[in-house]
Design a protein around this motif. Structure first.
Motif, PDB file in Angstrom:
ATOM      1  N   PHE A   5       0.884  -1.235   0.031  1.00 15.47           N
ATOM      2  CA  PHE A   5      -0.148  -0.102   0.081  1.00 15.47           C
ATOM      3  C   PHE A   5       0.805   1.293  -0.011  1.00 15.47           C
ATOM      4  CE2 PHE A   5      -2.158   3.338   2.192  1.00 15.47           C
ATOM      5  CZ  PHE A   5      -3.464   3.354   1.313  1.00 15.47           C
ATOM      6  N   ARG A   6       1.991   1.287   0.683  1.00 14.93           N
ATOM      7  CA  ARG A   6       2.878   2.376   0.782  1.00 14.93           C
ATOM      8  C   ARG A   6       3.561   2.837  -0.618  1.00 14.93           C
ATOM      9  NH1 ARG A   6       6.303   1.919   6.348  1.00 14.93           N
ATOM     10  NH2 ARG A   6       4.504   1.843   7.692  1.00 14.93           N
ATOM     11  N   ILE A   7       3.700   1.744  -1.329  1.00 15.41           N
ATOM     12  CA  ILE A   7       4.395   1.741  -2.679  1.00 15.41           C
ATOM     13  C   ILE A   7       3.321   2.455  -3.627  1.00 15.41           C
ATOM     14  CG2 ILE A   7       5.220   0.596  -4.753  1.00 15.41           C
ATOM     15  CD1 ILE A   7       6.642  -1.684  -2.677  1.00 15.41           C
ATOM     16  N   ALA A  12       1.079   7.016  -6.396  1.00 14.79           N
ATOM     17  CA  ALA A  12      -0.074   8.058  -6.593  1.00 14.79           C
ATOM     18  C   ALA A  12       0.393   9.577  -6.554  1.00 14.79           C
ATOM     19  CB  ALA A  12      -1.288   7.501  -5.998  1.00 14.79           C
ATOM     20  N   LEU A  13       0.942   9.750  -5.241  1.00 15.52           N
ATOM     21  CA  LEU A  13       1.265  11.006  -4.958  1.00 15.52           C
ATOM     22  C   LEU A  13       2.422  11.733  -5.686  1.00 15.52           C
ATOM     23  CD1 LEU A  13       1.097  10.688  -1.115  1.00 15.52           C
ATOM     24  CD2 LEU A  13      -0.561  11.801  -2.530  1.00 15.52           C
ATOM     25  N   GLY A  14       3.402  10.609  -6.247  1.00  9.34           N
ATOM     26  CA  GLY A  14       4.390  11.366  -7.196  1.00  9.34           C
ATOM     27  C   GLY A  14       3.826  11.730  -8.300  1.00  9.34           C
ATOM     28  N   THR A  15       2.826  10.779  -8.784  1.00  7.53           N
ATOM     29  CA  THR A  15       2.235  11.010 -10.210  1.00  7.53           C
ATOM     30  C   THR A  15       1.334  12.406 -10.105  1.00  7.53           C
ATOM     31  OG1 THR A  15       2.354   8.567 -10.798  1.00  7.53           O
ATOM     32  CG2 THR A  15       0.787  10.167 -12.159  1.00  7.53           C
ATOM     33  N   ILE A  55      -9.685  10.743  -8.584  1.00  2.00           N
ATOM     34  CA  ILE A  55      -8.335  11.374  -8.760  1.00  2.00           C
ATOM     35  C   ILE A  55      -7.876  11.166  -9.975  1.00  2.00           C
ATOM     36  CG2 ILE A  55      -6.143  11.522  -7.814  1.00  2.00           C
ATOM     37  CD1 ILE A  55      -7.369  11.453  -4.831  1.00  2.00           C
ATOM     38  N   SER A  56      -7.608   9.673 -10.360  1.00  6.67           N
ATOM     39  CA  SER A  56      -7.237   9.264 -11.573  1.00  6.67           C
ATOM     40  C   SER A  56      -7.750   9.869 -12.738  1.00  6.67           C
ATOM     41  CB  SER A  56      -7.150   7.811 -11.649  1.00  6.67           C
ATOM     42  OG  SER A  56      -6.563   7.268 -10.503  1.00  6.67           O
ATOM     43  N   LEU A  79      -2.944   1.972  -8.494  1.00  8.47           N
ATOM     44  CA  LEU A  79      -3.449   2.378  -7.221  1.00  8.47           C
ATOM     45  C   LEU A  79      -4.949   1.588  -7.384  1.00  8.47           C
ATOM     46  CD1 LEU A  79      -3.431   3.968  -4.721  1.00  8.47           C
ATOM     47  CD2 LEU A  79      -4.488   5.856  -5.860  1.00  8.47           C
ATOM     48  N   SER A  80      -5.793   1.585  -8.543  1.00 13.61           N
ATOM     49  CA  SER A  80      -7.147   1.210  -8.382  1.00 13.61           C
ATOM     50  C   SER A  80      -7.123  -0.086  -8.931  1.00 13.61           C
ATOM     51  CB  SER A  80      -7.925   2.089  -9.001  1.00 13.61           C
ATOM     52  OG  SER A  80      -7.821   3.428  -8.808  1.00 13.61           O
TER      53      SER A  80
END
Length: 96
Positions: A5-7, A12-15, A55-56, A79-80
């Motif tokens: 999940f952290r990865i 997601a946050l980096g993108t 968000i995506s 992520l999804s």
């Protein structure tokens, strides 16, 4: 929090940061909304979380060619957990 999940969260946050930075630099007029994209994903799996999909799809609708496409696809597939084919269709819908 699990390592997987952290990865995903870091990706997601980096993108999202890249997309936001690109939006500030390019500042295009965004004509599309992410609603077509989100509806396409929700239609295939109504139980899917709407926050990450929204968000995506919003990233996909920014109108910044490379950043929007890569961000939308990465967020949806990583992520999804959407299939690559479904993510490509949804990101195209967000862009149009």
């Amino acid at each position: 929090m699990t390592e997987r999940f952290r990865i995903r969260l870091a990706a997601a946050l980096g993108t999202l940061a890249l997309a936001a930075g690109g939006a500030v630099i390019a500042a295009p007029a965004a004509h599309a909304t992410g609603s077509e994209c989100a509806n396409l994903i929700a239609g295939s799996n109504p139980g899917r979380s709407s926050t990450d999909v929204n968000i995506s799809c919003t990233v996909g609708s920014l109108g910044i060619t490379k950043v929007s496409d890569a961000g939308c696809n990465t967020l949806l597939t990583q992520l999804s957990q959407v299939s690559a084919a479904k993510a490509a269709s949804a990101c195209t819908a967000a862009r149009n």
